[in-house]
Design an enzyme around this catalytic site. Structure first.
Site, mmCIF file in Angstrom:
data_model
loop_
_atom_site.group_PDB
_atom_site.id
_atom_site.type_symbol
_atom_site.label_atom_id
_atom_site.label_comp_id
_atom_site.label_asym_id
_atom_site.label_seq_id
_atom_site.Cartn_x
_atom_site.Cartn_y
_atom_site.Cartn_z
ATOM 1 N N CYS A 151 -56.901 -43.331 -9.318
ATOM 2 C CA CYS A 151 -55.731 -44.196 -9.516
ATOM 3 C C CYS A 151 -54.646 -43.458 -10.301
ATOM 4 O O CYS A 151 -53.451 -43.576 -10.010
ATOM 5 C CB CYS A 151 -56.133 -45.484 -10.226
ATOM 6 S SG CYS A 151 -57.072 -45.259 -11.747
ATOM 7 N N GLY A 211 -59.493 -35.906 -15.209
ATOM 8 C CA GLY A 211 -59.164 -34.768 -14.346
ATOM 9 C C GLY A 211 -57.941 -35.044 -13.491
ATOM 10 O O GLY A 211 -57.591 -34.253 -12.619
ATOM 11 N N ASN A 315 -53.971 -50.038 -11.892
ATOM 12 C CA ASN A 315 -55.042 -49.098 -11.566
ATOM 13 C C ASN A 315 -56.102 -49.696 -10.642
ATOM 14 O O ASN A 315 -56.895 -48.970 -10.058
ATOM 15 C CB ASN A 315 -55.698 -48.549 -12.838
ATOM 16 C CG ASN A 315 -56.001 -49.606 -13.870
ATOM 17 O OD1 ASN A 315 -55.106 -50.032 -14.607
ATOM 18 N ND2 ASN A 315 -57.248 -50.041 -13.930
#
Length: 336
Positions: A151, A211, A315
């Site tokens: 997201c 990440g 999200n």
């Protein structure tokens, strides 16, 4: 004809992808698999949602699954993806939303049951990642397993693309101020790999790793190695916000950046990148289908090459809509 879709994992994202599939109307969900949920409980979880409200439609059960808005949807409870009879159900495109089968090898087990393609609703270590509006046009029909990234990557990448295309990015740091998610704890509990992550979600700001920024380098190769970032998990239940600080190659004013983002939001990135000058707060964007909503008033420039940009995202809902959009897109490419 709308592509026929199966969903593996009926958790947060699985159910919200399902709702978005019905709302968008561009894909046809024909089957769901979840080994931990019985059919009547799946119906309840789909009908009532603490974040997004009641399902707008009818949900019933029958001996083989759910009946949603009068349409039958098979429900399976297989633990092994290879055993799910997707082919019998006519499901060609599988949303892998368990959070468990996120590598190409693990996700490709779905193909054994008759599926044609698998879209992982999470980042993947080795499956090609696609972000709608950014690199979806690089998809080739011989790809069988792909990832819709995260997201946060879906929020960050469209914004980074606009800035990089117009002004060039030398380097950047991102912080996502992120709502708590299911992996966190209601009260302090054991979390061996992430001690901070084991602390109460509702009463703490919790620094965490992500990440998402590095992953932008996978979908925009020219930015590989130029972005990294971290997360702050905060006590809100949904809607997060990306804070991107970049050094640009070209000298630029903040007004020029606003103009570039606004233009992109009205043209090639319409429906993916949003733009607002309103004094919004996070709950104002609950249920927003866009990947990234640029907050023109929240950003600031230090000088002509060093700028902080702020962009919001639901999200859950916005990301799930992109899963639906990605399947819609690749099915059209596959049909050519």
């Amino acid at each position: 004809m709308a592509p026929k879709v199966g969903i593996n994992g009926f958790g947060r994202i699985g159910r919200i992808v399902f709702r978005n599939a019905i709302e968008a109307g561009t894909v046809d969900v024909v089957a769901v698999n979840d080994p931990f949920i019985e059919t009547h409980y799946a119906a309840y979880m789909l009908k009532y949602d603490s974040q997004h409200g009641q399902f707008k439609g009818t949900i019933e059960t029958y001996d083989e699954g759910l009946i949603v808005n009068g349409k039958k949807i098979r429900f399976h409870t297989e633990r092994d993806p290879a055993n799910i009879p997707w082919g019998q159900d006519g499901a060609e495109y599988i949303v892998e939303s368990t959070g468990v089968f996120t590598t190409q090898e693990k996700a490709s087990a779905h193909l054994k049951g008759g599926a044609k393609k698998v879209v992982i609703s999470a980042p993947s270590a080795d499956a090609p990642m696609f972000v709608m509006g950014v690199n979806n046009e690089t998809y080739k029909k011989d790809i069988q397993v792909l990832s819709n990234a995260s997201c946060t990557t879906n929020c960050l990448a469209p914004l980074a693309k606009v800035i990089n295309d117009n002004f060039g990015i030398i380097e950047g740091l991102m912080t996502t101020v992120h709502s708590y998610t299911a992996t966190q704890k209601v009260v302090d509990g054991p979390s061996a790999k992430d001690w901070r992550g084991g602390r109460t979600a509702a009463t703490n700001i919790i620094p965490s790793s992500t990440g998402a920024a590095k992953a932008v380098g996978k979908v925009i190769p020219s930015l590989n190695g130029k972005l990294t970032g971290m997360a702050m998990r905060v006590p809100t239940s949904n809607v997060s916000v990306v804070d991107l600080t970049v050094r640009t190659e070209k000298a630029v004013t903040y007004d020029q950046i606003k103009d570039a983002v606004k233009k992109a939001s009205e043209n090639e990135l319409k429906g993916i990148l949003g733009y607002t000058e309103d004094d919004i707060v996070s709950t104002d964007l609950n249920g927003d289908t866009r990947s990234s909503i640029f907050d023109a008033k929240a950003g600031i420039a230090l000088n002509s090459n060093f700028i902080k940009l702020v962009s919001w995202y639901d999200n859950e809902w916005g990301y799930s809509r992109r899963v639906v959009d990605l399947i819609t897109y690749i099915s059209k490419v596959d049909a050519q």
